[in-house]
Design an enzyme around this catalytic site. Sequence first.
Site, PDB file in Angstrom:
ATOM      1  N   ASP A  34       0.823  -1.198   0.000  1.00  0.00           N
ATOM      2  CA  ASP A  34       0.000   0.000   0.000  1.00  0.00           C
ATOM      3  C   ASP A  34       0.860   1.252   0.000  1.00  0.00           C
ATOM      4  O   ASP A  34       1.960   1.262   0.564  1.00  0.00           O
ATOM      5  CB  ASP A  34      -0.904  -0.022   1.242  1.00  0.00           C
ATOM      6  CG  ASP A  34      -2.057   0.952   1.137  1.00  0.00           C
ATOM      7  OD1 ASP A  34      -2.359   1.429   0.025  1.00  0.00           O
ATOM      8  OD2 ASP A  34      -2.679   1.238   2.181  1.00  0.00           O
ATOM      9  N   HIS A  51       3.159   3.257  -8.801  1.00  0.00           N
ATOM     10  CA  HIS A  51       2.952   1.836  -9.088  1.00  0.00           C
ATOM     11  C   HIS A  51       4.169   1.230  -9.772  1.00  0.00           C
ATOM     12  O   HIS A  51       4.555   0.097  -9.494  1.00  0.00           O
ATOM     13  CB  HIS A  51       1.706   1.663  -9.963  1.00  0.00           C
ATOM     14  CG  HIS A  51       0.433   2.082  -9.290  1.00  0.00           C
ATOM     15  ND1 HIS A  51       0.093   1.634  -8.030  1.00  0.00           N
ATOM     16  CD2 HIS A  51      -0.577   2.908  -9.698  1.00  0.00           C
ATOM     17  CE1 HIS A  51      -1.082   2.165  -7.687  1.00  0.00           C
ATOM     18  NE2 HIS A  51      -1.494   2.940  -8.684  1.00  0.00           N
ATOM     19  N   LEU A 145      11.056 -20.756  -3.476  1.00  0.00           N
ATOM     20  CA  LEU A 145      10.033 -19.829  -2.988  1.00  0.00           C
ATOM     21  C   LEU A 145       8.826 -19.815  -3.912  1.00  0.00           C
ATOM     22  O   LEU A 145       8.962 -19.734  -5.137  1.00  0.00           O
ATOM     23  CB  LEU A 145      10.625 -18.420  -2.900  1.00  0.00           C
ATOM     24  CG  LEU A 145       9.642 -17.285  -2.584  1.00  0.00           C
ATOM     25  CD1 LEU A 145       9.180 -17.350  -1.135  1.00  0.00           C
ATOM     26  CD2 LEU A 145      10.272 -15.927  -2.874  1.00  0.00           C
TER      27      LEU A 145
END
Length: 254
Positions: A34, A51, A145
């Site tokens: 965020d 972004h 991962l």
Amino acid sequence: MIKRLWGKPDKPSKQSAEPASTDNIPQHVAIIMDGNGRWAKNRGLPRVAGHHSGMKAVKRVTMAADRLGVKYLTLYAFSTENWKRPKAEVDYLMKLPQEFLEIELAELVQNNVQVRMMGYSQQLPSHTLQAVEEAVRQTAGNTGLVLNFALNYGSRMEMLEAVKQIADEVRNGQMSVEDIDENAMSSRLLTGGLPDPDLLIRTSGEIRLSNFMLWQLAYSEMWFTDVYWPEFTEEHFHEAIKEYQRRARRYGGL
């Protein structure tokens, strides 16, 4: 020219904070990324610039998690509510997965990272979906991962769909009411097959879940920071891990 984001890790600062121990690393870390727009606004930049800078934080944190031995990293990339944003911003957000994966997919494969996506693909533009599906396909055999993107994801919709599936199975005689338990619900969620998050991180100073993994976060440890996502570094990630390691998880017991 598009700058490669994966590459070498950022040079650590002099005040780099290492985790307190490698014996208690959370298996699954979830992050609500965020603050991209506010980060850009504070610099007099358009929201889309935030972004784009946020992609670099995705790279940093993915590499940091991989180095520490985190097994699953779930990133809240786009919610079912984010379609309410201005069309130009949504269109840009829908281009980011394609750009990120186009640049970084080879490195993800090389680093044995497995890409997954959880969310509702029906609304996604074809170029977005194709890029994600190709990354999922090319990394399906990787055993390191798991990088899980929550894309067009909403927890309430997820739970409603799971309940509908259970209701259909009961109606069709595939299961009985007595068979309905937590495992039955969990296995029908979009995270089926993944462990619940041990640690939730949210950046930008907001202290809420925003319709993110409401069922799965029931007993997760939570860590909030005022740092905007584009500014989130490996050191911040280590700080969150250290705080997790200081806590005692009791799951309702003593």
